[in-house]
Scaffold this motif. Structure first.
Motif, PDB file in Angstrom:
ATOM      1  N   GLU A   2     -13.461  60.905  52.334  1.00  0.00           N
ATOM      2  CA  GLU A   2     -13.765  60.995  53.756  1.00  0.00           C
ATOM      3  C   GLU A   2     -12.671  60.216  54.608  1.00  0.00           C
ATOM      4  O   GLU A   2     -11.885  60.865  55.663  1.00  0.00           O
ATOM      5  CB  GLU A   2     -14.929  60.234  53.964  1.00  0.00           C
ATOM      6  CG  GLU A   2     -15.100  60.368  55.515  1.00  0.00           C
ATOM      7  CD  GLU A   2     -15.468  61.741  55.918  1.00  0.00           C
ATOM      8  OE1 GLU A   2     -15.165  61.922  57.445  1.00  0.00           O
ATOM      9  OE2 GLU A   2     -15.887  62.597  55.460  1.00  0.00           O
ATOM     10  N   LEU A   3     -11.857  59.136  53.999  1.00  0.00           N
ATOM     11  CA  LEU A   3     -10.808  58.789  54.639  1.00  0.00           C
ATOM     12  C   LEU A   3      -9.530  59.579  54.565  1.00  0.00           C
ATOM     13  O   LEU A   3      -8.972  59.564  55.703  1.00  0.00           O
ATOM     14  CB  LEU A   3     -10.317  57.271  53.737  1.00  0.00           C
ATOM     15  CG  LEU A   3     -11.283  56.274  53.834  1.00  0.00           C
ATOM     16  CD1 LEU A   3     -10.909  54.957  52.940  1.00  0.00           C
ATOM     17  CD2 LEU A   3     -11.186  55.701  55.454  1.00  0.00           C
ATOM     18  N   LEU A   4      -9.362  60.131  53.371  1.00  0.00           N
ATOM     19  CA  LEU A   4      -7.991  61.012  53.587  1.00  0.00           C
ATOM     20  C   LEU A   4      -8.603  62.363  54.393  1.00  0.00           C
ATOM     21  O   LEU A   4      -7.518  62.741  55.142  1.00  0.00           O
ATOM     22  CB  LEU A   4      -7.991  61.846  52.127  1.00  0.00           C
ATOM     23  CG  LEU A   4      -7.654  60.805  51.200  1.00  0.00           C
ATOM     24  CD1 LEU A   4      -7.178  61.732  49.828  1.00  0.00           C
ATOM     25  CD2 LEU A   4      -6.359  59.970  51.372  1.00  0.00           C
ATOM     26  N   LYS A   5      -9.584  62.839  54.482  1.00  0.00           N
ATOM     27  CA  LYS A   5     -10.101  64.058  55.532  1.00  0.00           C
ATOM     28  C   LYS A   5     -10.028  63.514  57.099  1.00  0.00           C
ATOM     29  O   LYS A   5      -9.322  64.077  57.967  1.00  0.00           O
ATOM     30  CB  LYS A   5     -11.431  64.369  55.266  1.00  0.00           C
ATOM     31  CG  LYS A   5     -11.572  65.313  53.945  1.00  0.00           C
ATOM     32  CD  LYS A   5     -12.727  65.874  53.576  1.00  0.00           C
ATOM     33  CE  LYS A   5     -12.964  66.872  52.559  1.00  0.00           C
ATOM     34  NZ  LYS A   5     -14.077  67.125  52.162  1.00  0.00           N
ATOM     35  N   GLU A   6     -10.167  62.214  57.281  1.00  0.00           N
ATOM     36  CA  GLU A   6      -9.993  61.720  58.495  1.00  0.00           C
ATOM     37  C   GLU A   6      -8.540  61.777  58.872  1.00  0.00           C
ATOM     38  O   GLU A   6      -8.365  61.695  59.975  1.00  0.00           O
ATOM     39  CB  GLU A   6     -10.738  60.116  58.733  1.00  0.00           C
ATOM     40  CG  GLU A   6     -12.125  60.114  58.643  1.00  0.00           C
ATOM     41  CD  GLU A   6     -12.568  58.856  58.534  1.00  0.00           C
ATOM     42  OE1 GLU A   6     -11.804  57.854  58.832  1.00  0.00           O
ATOM     43  OE2 GLU A   6     -13.832  58.320  58.507  1.00  0.00           O
ATOM     44  N   ASP A  45      -5.068  67.491  53.392  1.00  0.00           N
ATOM     45  CA  ASP A  45      -5.413  68.414  52.494  1.00  0.00           C
ATOM     46  C   ASP A  45      -5.918  67.983  51.220  1.00  0.00           C
ATOM     47  O   ASP A  45      -5.006  67.335  50.295  1.00  0.00           O
ATOM     48  CB  ASP A  45      -4.227  69.557  52.382  1.00  0.00           C
ATOM     49  CG  ASP A  45      -4.782  70.692  51.363  1.00  0.00           C
ATOM     50  OD1 ASP A  45      -5.800  70.715  50.720  1.00  0.00           O
ATOM     51  OD2 ASP A  45      -3.881  71.832  51.358  1.00  0.00           O
ATOM     52  N   THR A  46      -7.231  67.920  50.959  1.00  0.00           N
ATOM     53  CA  THR A  46      -7.997  67.218  49.829  1.00  0.00           C
ATOM     54  C   THR A  46      -8.217  68.259  48.719  1.00  0.00           C
ATOM     55  O   THR A  46      -8.813  67.978  47.675  1.00  0.00           O
ATOM     56  CB  THR A  46      -8.972  66.502  50.265  1.00  0.00           C
ATOM     57  OG1 THR A  46     -10.058  67.288  50.663  1.00  0.00           O
ATOM     58  CG2 THR A  46      -8.543  65.365  51.139  1.00  0.00           C
ATOM     59  N   ASP A  47      -7.606  69.783  48.763  1.00  0.00           N
ATOM     60  CA  ASP A  47      -8.140  70.435  47.998  1.00  0.00           C
ATOM     61  C   ASP A  47      -8.000  70.605  46.530  1.00  0.00           C
ATOM     62  O   ASP A  47      -8.629  70.924  45.395  1.00  0.00           O
ATOM     63  CB  ASP A  47      -7.679  72.060  48.502  1.00  0.00           C
ATOM     64  CG  ASP A  47      -8.411  72.279  49.735  1.00  0.00           C
ATOM     65  OD1 ASP A  47      -9.467  71.885  50.101  1.00  0.00           O
ATOM     66  OD2 ASP A  47      -7.867  73.746  50.023  1.00  0.00           O
TER      67      ASP A  47
END
Length: 302
Positions: free
Chosen positions: A72-76, A80-82
């Motif tokens: 969630e922290l990276l997405k905020e 790109d978390t793929d």
């Protein structure tokens, strides 16, 4: 806008605030305890993203609450978390002993970070090839970092190695490294040269170049940073501030640097100055990820 891919660690930090480090056999009370997102890889990626880089991440988390928190922290941060995959092991953790002086000592449990495989990196090959810079550190298996650097070089992507925590690096990985960014302790571990001033910085940098590295930045904490390229060298002083927590200082430096650095390294001095400012802002706040500034915050303080 630079495109930056970070291959690295994802940890949840437990910050233990203490007056000083306990002596052997001594029991002490903590002043406070809190959790925050961290891991050298995550810190560097979020620093790059907050400074405007289009950022992707390659890493591994556990299927647990800590893993969900890190994702969630990276997405905020619009990362790109793929290319983040799951492991049966728990998400990595770090336990930070933060003294009143602002200095810290850190204990790391690798967890899922240590299970990042060559197959995971293969699946992210297209993301690496689309990048301007690929960054890695040593909180994930070294073999994976070396393999990712090989893929990057084949695609013409510039590689940045943050050799932390300090360890010996295979010569073949150094030859794949366009920029290495050790602190003084790591520089000494790599070269055997005690780094204490600009002269010894240059000696260490020259030795690293002789080992195959193209460009070198040695960070010296509150003093600043020394750089050496094929054609030039210099020293960029740090900004003087009162440090509260130095946990993410080096990672903030590297992530913000990667967002500004030209791929031919011609603006390295200006990029270091920007990164020094970012780092000086980070150390004035508590926690790793919560302390990392945005491009607007850095620009407003120039």
């Amino acid at each position: 806008m630079n495109k930056v891919t970070v291959l690295g660690s994802l940890n949840v930090d437990t910050i233990l605030k203490i007056n000083r480090l306990p002596k052997p056999g001594e029991t002490m009370q903590m002043n406070s305890k809190q959790n925050a997102g961290g891991g050298k890889g995550a810190n560097q990626a979020i620093a790059a993203a907050r400074c405007g880089a289009k950022t992707s991440f390659i890493g591994k988390i556990g299927n647990d609450a800590n893993g969900a928190m890190m994702l969630e922290l990276l997405k905020e941060a619009e990362i790109d978390t793929d290319a983040i995959t799951y492991s049966a092991s728990g998400t990595g953790q770090a336990f930070i002993l933060l003294q009143e002086s602002g200095e810290n000592s850190i204990l790391v449990y690798g967890g899922a970070n240590q299970e990042l495989s060559l197959e995971d990196i293969d699946q992210a090959q297209a993301k690496i090839a689309a990048s301007d810079f690929l960054i890695t550190q040593f909180e994930t298996p070294l073999a994976g970092g070396k393999y990712a650097f090989e893929l990057a070089k084949r695609a013409g992507v510039k590689t940045i190695l943050n050799p932390a925590p300090a360890k010996q690096v295979p010569p073949e990985m150094l030859s794949l490294t366009d920029l290495i960014t050790p602190n003084e302790t790591e520089a000494q571990a790599l070269t055997g040269i005690e780094v204490k001033d600009e002269v010894s910085c240059q000696q260490a940098a020259q030795k690293l170049q002789a080992l195959g590295v193209k460009n070198v930045i040695i960070t010296l904490g509150s003093k600043g940073a020394f750089y050496q390229t094929k054609t030039t060298h210099g020293f960029v002083p740090a900004f003087k501030v009162q440090a509260v927590d130095t946990t993410a200082a080096g990672d903030t430096f590297l992530g913000s640097l990667s967002s500004q650095l030209d791929t031919d390294f011609t603006n390295i001095e200006a990029a270091i100055r920007f990164a020094n400012k970012a780092s000086s802002l980070a150390v004035q706040k508590l926690g790793a990820i919560p302390s990392i500034p945005t491009y607007a915050e850095i620009s407003a303080n120039n």
